[in-house]
Design an enzyme around this catalytic site. Structure first.
Site, short mmCIF file in Angstrom:
data_model
loop_
_atom_site.label_atom_id
_atom_site.label_comp_id
_atom_site.label_asym_id
_atom_site.label_seq_id
_atom_site.Cartn_x
_atom_site.Cartn_y
_atom_site.Cartn_z
N HIS A 117 51.60 22.76 38.38
CA HIS A 117 51.45 21.38 38.23
C HIS A 117 51.00 20.88 36.93
CE1 HIS A 117 51.75 22.03 42.49
NE2 HIS A 117 50.56 22.23 42.80
N LYS B 216 37.21 14.69 43.69
CA LYS B 216 38.34 14.87 43.26
C LYS B 216 39.10 13.87 42.48
CE LYS B 216 42.91 15.40 45.92
NZ LYS B 216 43.31 16.80 45.43
N ASP C 22 57.84 21.21 42.86
CA ASP C 22 56.24 21.14 42.45
C ASP C 22 55.79 19.77 42.92
OD1 ASP C 22 54.11 20.35 40.45
OD2 ASP C 22 54.53 21.97 39.45
N HIS C 23 55.15 19.53 43.73
CA HIS C 23 54.69 18.22 44.32
C HIS C 23 54.07 17.33 43.44
CE1 HIS C 23 50.68 19.63 45.32
NE2 HIS C 23 50.20 18.59 45.30
N ARG D 240 58.05 32.58 63.50
CA ARG D 240 58.21 33.87 64.38
C ARG D 240 57.37 33.61 65.62
NH1 ARG D 240 55.44 37.62 60.42
NH2 ARG D 240 54.22 35.93 60.04
N ASP E 33 47.24 28.92 40.46
CA ASP E 33 47.61 28.26 41.65
C ASP E 33 47.87 26.81 40.93
OD1 ASP E 33 47.19 27.36 44.17
OD2 ASP E 33 45.53 26.33 43.48
N GLU F 150 38.56 19.09 41.39
CA GLU F 150 38.67 19.06 42.99
C GLU F 150 37.27 19.38 43.50
OE1 GLU F 150 42.15 20.67 45.18
OE2 GLU F 150 42.67 21.90 43.50
N LYS G 85 56.13 26.82 46.27
CA LYS G 85 55.33 27.51 45.63
C LYS G 85 54.75 28.36 46.46
CE LYS G 85 51.48 26.38 44.22
NZ LYS G 85 49.87 26.28 44.52
N LYS H 73 37.73 24.16 41.06
CA LYS H 73 37.50 23.88 42.52
C LYS H 73 35.92 23.58 42.47
CE LYS H 73 41.21 25.33 44.48
NZ LYS H 73 42.31 24.11 44.97
C1 BG6 Z 1 48.15 23.08 45.43
C2 BG6 Z 1 47.24 24.12 45.24
O1 BG6 Z 1 49.52 23.30 44.77
O2 BG6 Z 1 47.79 21.87 45.24
C3 BG6 Z 1 45.83 23.71 45.96
O3 BG6 Z 1 47.58 25.46 45.83
C4 BG6 Z 1 45.40 22.51 45.31
O4 BG6 Z 1 44.82 24.91 45.71
C5 BG6 Z 1 46.55 21.31 45.68
O5 BG6 Z 1 44.27 21.86 46.12
C6 BG6 Z 1 46.34 19.95 45.03
O6 BG6 Z 1 47.19 19.04 45.43
P1 BG6 Z 1 46.93 17.48 45.64
O7 BG6 Z 1 48.09 16.78 45.63
O8 BG6 Z 1 45.72 17.19 46.56
O9 BG6 Z 1 46.04 17.22 44.16
#
Ligand code: BG6
Length: 498
Positions: A246, A352, A182-183, A46, A241, A221, A153, A347
């Site tokens: 995931h 991580k 879904d990465h 936008r 989330d 994380e 998502k 979190k």
């Molecule tokens: C996202 C979440 O889908 O995945 C985030 O919305 C999260 O909250 C993230 O931090 C984590 O992805 P990755 O690839 O860094 O583990």
């Protein structure tokens, strides 16, 4: 083989995802020579911006985050394929102009009219975008070409909204052309789960309740609510989330039966069966017994003092949203009868790290229980999803020497040393798969809905029941609340130390 020439249109192009993930992924595909020839990338958003301004912003981020670094020469030719298209998401004229633009690119490219629409805007615009794509006829592929959609998502916020979105999507695109991203499924180690299980003869015979005592999935994380994320997160929470998508996806890959083939539906048929077999925590009492929710209080992470969850920017000071969740899951199938699966996600944990650990049963103790120190634990197979991707197997060994004493040792495989190069980012693989029309690593409609069904019961118990299960606390930078430890202790287990 490289996918067919196409145009990728990204909705929500001024957002974080486009800058941090999508364009760097496309850039790295360009570096590796994997992008189709004549590819065009159109950012739809936008804000008022010129192509130049848009490109500059992308370059700035690419320099910071690109996996393979930033090569000025590659970038300057890659960036020529990127354009900006300014429009509101509900403006008919904006889509009409888009259609003209896409036709023009097709002509430049010699007629190939393949289109990949990537919906990465804020979720409240998903419906509008889909409906307008349809109205402008952009959902229909031209002769001999394809038109596909990737939906980012969050795919709904509960079962009803996910069903609604699925309905809107299915009115616009066929399921075979719909890619729910879904990465986590694009992560190299997640893909390797099927290879580990089904390309090796030694694991599958043991992969059941006869030999496995329990399985844990941890997603820790260290980040909190940086960059204004609290606004979104406080409405979502850890369960929505990350668990709904995931982590339940990882669970499906760990627990599924061998598929009949590697086709998209072959694999997804088996994954959805796992979700369908989840025992439902459908009363507040069952939720209280099997699910722990928590928030972090002020503490220290990576040596720095950090505020508590309720003190975070854009988080309600009386928030009842969980930043941490731990669950016991039971899969009611022959294979998994009686084997608890545990998932924890939070979190502001100490670091991580995402991993899956498979804890095997102890051998009979007749021989070694009486040795000094006894039998030091059992076999554990750890699949490290990130960082330091790899797999390790914990075994018991004799300590060299004249007396008989036992100690655990580890067989360890690291991607970095075995393959000597960095793995592609999840989005690289997934974008390429969508361009190639391969939906294996994308969630199917029924998977998304089954996952929501399970999550909805828990959310309902937390937010709508008369006796909601308690919200617990832990100090930021520690490994979660004591109630989560208790959850495993009840079964005679404990969380793996990471
Ligand atoms: C996202 C979440 O889908 O995945 C985030 O919305 C999260 O909250 C993230 O931090 C984590 O992805 P990755 O690839 O860094 O583990």
């Amino acid at each position: 083989t490289r996918p067919d020439p196409c145009t990728v249109v990204i909705f929500g192009a001024t957002g974080d995802l486009t800058h941090r993930k999508l364009v760097p992924a496309l850039y790295n595909l360009a570096v590796d020579g994997e992008l189709p020839p004549g590819v065009k990338i159109v950012g739809f958003a936008r804000r008022d911006k010129s192509d130049e301004e848009f490109r500059e912003g992308l370059e700035e981020l690419n320099r910071k985050v690109s996996r393979s670094g930033h090569d000025d020469e590659v970038w300057s030719s890659f960036v020529q394929s990127i354009h900006y298209h300014r429009s509101e998401f509900h403006d008919d004229d904006g889509y009409r102009r888009l259609a003209e633009r896409l036709d023009e690119y097709d002509r430049e490219r010699g007629g190939k009219g393949n289109r990949l629409f990537y919906i990465a805007s804020a979720p409240e615009f998903f419906d509008d975008i889909l409906e307008h794509l349809k109205k402008a006829g952009l959902n229909k592929a031209k002769d001999g070409c394809w038109s596909r959609v990737i939906v980012e998502k969050p795919f709904g916020t509960d079962l009803a909204t996910a069903q609604h979105l699925n309905h809107v999507v299915s009115k616009t695109f066929e399921e075979k052309d719909t890619f729910r991203i879904d990465h986590y499924l694009g992560k190299e180690t997640a893909q390797n789960l099927m290879v580990l299980r089904f390309a090796n003869a030694i694991f599958e015979p043991l992969w059941n309740s006869n030999h496995i005592a329990q399985i844990q999935i941890t997603c820790a994380e260290n980040l909190g609510m940086e960059g204004g994320r609290g606004g979104y997160y406080d409405k979502a929470g850890a369960l929505r989330d990350m668990v709904q998508n995931h982590l339940l996806q990882l669970l499906s890959l760990v627990a599924m039966e061998p598929p009949t083939d590697l086709s998209a539906d072959g694999v997804r048929d088996e994954k959805v069966k796992v979700l369908r077999s989840l025992r439902q925590w459908d009363t507040a009492e069952k939720v209280a017994r099997n699910v722990i929710r928590a928030q972090y209080t002020a503490g220290h992470v990576d040596g720095e003092s950090v505020p508590g969850y309720r003190e975070e920017d854009r988080v309600d000071p009386e928030s009842m949203t969980e930043s941490y969740v731990a669950l016991r899951l039971l899969i009611d199938t022959w294979r998994w009868s009686g084997v608890p699966f545990y998932i924890r996600m939070g979190k502001r944990l100490p670091k991580k790290a995402t991993e899956i650990s498979v804890h095997f049963k102890s051998p009979p103790g007749v021989l070694f229980n009486a040795t000094p120190g006894g039998l030091p634990g059992n076999n554990v197979l750890v699949i490290r999803i990130q960082p330091d991707e790899g797999i390790s197997l914990r075994m018991v060994s004799k300590i060299p020497g004249t007396s008989l004493r036992l100690e655990p040792v580890k067989m360890d495989f690291h991607y970095s040393t075995s393959f000597g190069k960095s793995s592609p980012e999840a989005y690289e693989r997934l974008l390429l798969d969508a361009m190639a029309g391969d939906a294996t690593l994308f969630a199917r409609r029924d998977e998304v809905e089954e996952a929501w069904k399970f999550i909805d019961h828990i959310e309902h118990a937390w937010h709508q029941s008369d006796q909601p299960p308690a919200m617990t606390e832990f100090v930021a930078g520690s490994w979660g609340p004591k109630e989560a430890d208790q959850l495993l202790k009840e079964d005679g287990h404990e969380w793996r130390r990471l």
